[in-house]
Design an enzyme around this catalytic site. Sequence first.
Site, PDB file in Angstrom:
ATOM      1  N   GLU A  85      -2.526   7.471  -4.715  1.00 57.73           N
ATOM      2  CA  GLU A  85      -3.090   6.693  -5.821  1.00 57.73           C
ATOM      3  C   GLU A  85      -4.547   7.078  -6.096  1.00 57.73           C
ATOM      4  O   GLU A  85      -5.316   7.286  -5.144  1.00 57.73           O
ATOM      5  CB  GLU A  85      -3.000   5.217  -5.433  1.00 57.73           C
ATOM      6  CG  GLU A  85      -3.232   4.245  -6.540  1.00 57.73           C
ATOM      7  CD  GLU A  85      -2.925   2.817  -6.103  1.00 57.73           C
ATOM      8  OE1 GLU A  85      -3.749   1.943  -6.399  1.00 57.73           O
ATOM      9  OE2 GLU A  85      -1.874   2.581  -5.467  1.00 57.73           O
TER      10      GLU A  85
ATOM     11  N   ASP B 192       4.519  -0.465  -7.094  1.00 57.12           N
ATOM     12  CA  ASP B 192       3.255  -0.838  -7.735  1.00 57.12           C
ATOM     13  C   ASP B 192       2.092  -0.083  -7.109  1.00 57.12           C
ATOM     14  O   ASP B 192       0.971  -0.164  -7.598  1.00 57.12           O
ATOM     15  CB  ASP B 192       3.033  -2.353  -7.607  1.00 57.12           C
ATOM     16  CG  ASP B 192       1.814  -2.838  -8.384  1.00 57.12           C
ATOM     17  OD1 ASP B 192       1.690  -2.463  -9.571  1.00 57.12           O
ATOM     18  OD2 ASP B 192       0.992  -3.576  -7.815  1.00 57.12           O
TER      19      ASP B 192
ATOM     20  N   ARG C 264       0.847  -1.190   0.000  1.00 58.06           N
ATOM     21  CA  ARG C 264       0.000   0.000   0.000  1.00 58.06           C
ATOM     22  C   ARG C 264       0.882   1.239   0.000  1.00 58.06           C
ATOM     23  O   ARG C 264       1.853   1.323   0.753  1.00 58.06           O
ATOM     24  CB  ARG C 264      -0.938   0.020   1.219  1.00 58.06           C
ATOM     25  CG  ARG C 264      -2.040  -1.023   1.160  1.00 58.06           C
ATOM     26  CD  ARG C 264      -3.040  -0.752   0.038  1.00 58.06           C
ATOM     27  NE  ARG C 264      -4.063  -1.785  -0.047  1.00 58.06           N
ATOM     28  CZ  ARG C 264      -3.981  -2.864  -0.802  1.00 58.06           C
ATOM     29  NH1 ARG C 264      -2.889  -3.084  -1.523  1.00 58.06           N
ATOM     30  NH2 ARG C 264      -4.982  -3.724  -0.842  1.00 58.06           N
TER      31      ARG C 264
ATOM     32  N   HIS D 248      -0.455  -0.510 -10.099  1.00 58.03           N
ATOM     33  CA  HIS D 248      -1.171  -1.351  -9.123  1.00 58.03           C
ATOM     34  C   HIS D 248      -1.711  -2.627  -9.782  1.00 58.03           C
ATOM     35  O   HIS D 248      -2.917  -2.863  -9.841  1.00 58.03           O
ATOM     36  CB  HIS D 248      -2.310  -0.579  -8.457  1.00 58.03           C
ATOM     37  CG  HIS D 248      -2.703  -1.168  -7.137  1.00 58.03           C
ATOM     38  ND1 HIS D 248      -3.282  -0.433  -6.133  1.00 58.03           N
ATOM     39  CD2 HIS D 248      -2.597  -2.438  -6.639  1.00 58.03           C
ATOM     40  CE1 HIS D 248      -3.522  -1.207  -5.081  1.00 58.03           C
ATOM     41  NE2 HIS D 248      -3.114  -2.427  -5.371  1.00 58.03           N
ATOM     42  N   ILE D 249      -0.780  -3.441 -10.240  1.00 54.24           N
ATOM     43  CA  ILE D 249      -1.137  -4.677 -10.953  1.00 54.24           C
ATOM     44  C   ILE D 249      -0.716  -5.917 -10.169  1.00 54.24           C
ATOM     45  O   ILE D 249      -0.572  -6.998 -10.741  1.00 54.24           O
ATOM     46  CB  ILE D 249      -0.509  -4.707 -12.363  1.00 54.24           C
ATOM     47  CG1 ILE D 249       1.012  -4.513 -12.297  1.00 54.24           C
ATOM     48  CG2 ILE D 249      -1.154  -3.655 -13.258  1.00 54.24           C
ATOM     49  CD1 ILE D 249       1.726  -4.737 -13.630  1.00 54.24           C
TER      50      ILE D 249
END
Length: 317
Positions: A265, A260, A236, A283-284
């Site tokens: 975000e 990521d 996170r 964010h994958i």
Amino acid sequence: MEKVYVAGAIPEVGLKLLQEHFEVEMYEGKGLVDKDTLIKGVKNATALISLLSTNVDKDVIDAGKDLKIIANYGAGFNNIDIEYAREKSIDVTNTPKASTNATADLTIGLVLAVARRIVEGDQLSRTTGFDGWAPLFFRGREVSGKTIGIIGLGEIGSAVARRARAFDMDVLYTGPNRKEEKEREIGAKYVDLDTLLKNADFITINAAYNPKMHHLIDTEQFKMMKSTAYLINASRGPIVHEQALVQALKDNEIEGAALDVYEFEPDITDDLKSLNNVVLTPHIGNATFEARDMMSKIVANAAISAVQGEKPQFVVN
């Protein structure tokens, strides 16, 4: 037939399960569902399928007067006011195990990408090109035989550790609790955070987020790290103070980073985008066909269990 509101498109396998048991209403707009639409959607719904990007606050919960369950499509659940949901006797569930392999694979992929400068090399090859092999050209760092420090030895952190051992890496880990059985199984060593930061060549964040984890990695922590260290965050964004990371990269306090997830975000700061020594992905972590299908089944089955009066799997509140 009872109603389920789905806050965004999910894979067909879970949607079909829901359609067998519910009247399904799904948000099909572009981007994230807005609050007003979400509040309207949960009215008269007995189940809500929320996404990691769906902010389920008190207003939304109050609007869903008939809700029995909020099934969150993701391993995390900091997008939901779980304490308020508990007060309202609403189960909140997540999809923890489905993300394990995919996120661990990506974590190691980010380690390799930043250490061997794979993204930089791809960009160079597609743009200016190169003059051919040369002894001093485009050197990176080897991964094999180095020390990885894992913040959070849960399901994902343990899977990262197993993959790291395949590269003959020494594994350090830290967290709120020592896990001696995992230590024996994986060959990991428990240390405090400061010791991990001072000794690891690659630091991966695989811990769940809670308010105590906010800015766990800040200016002071970057100063503890080796100048040749790399930070990888596939957990996170707010665990890392992003501006402190930018400064550490600019000042060469660490060698690189791979992210990521992001503090703000889906926004990514221009400072991060401008740096060559950071790899950025959108964010994958669990974005594989296998993981996303499994997550779809888990949230559907959780919703079905709740309306049938059974205790669903993976209740977090």
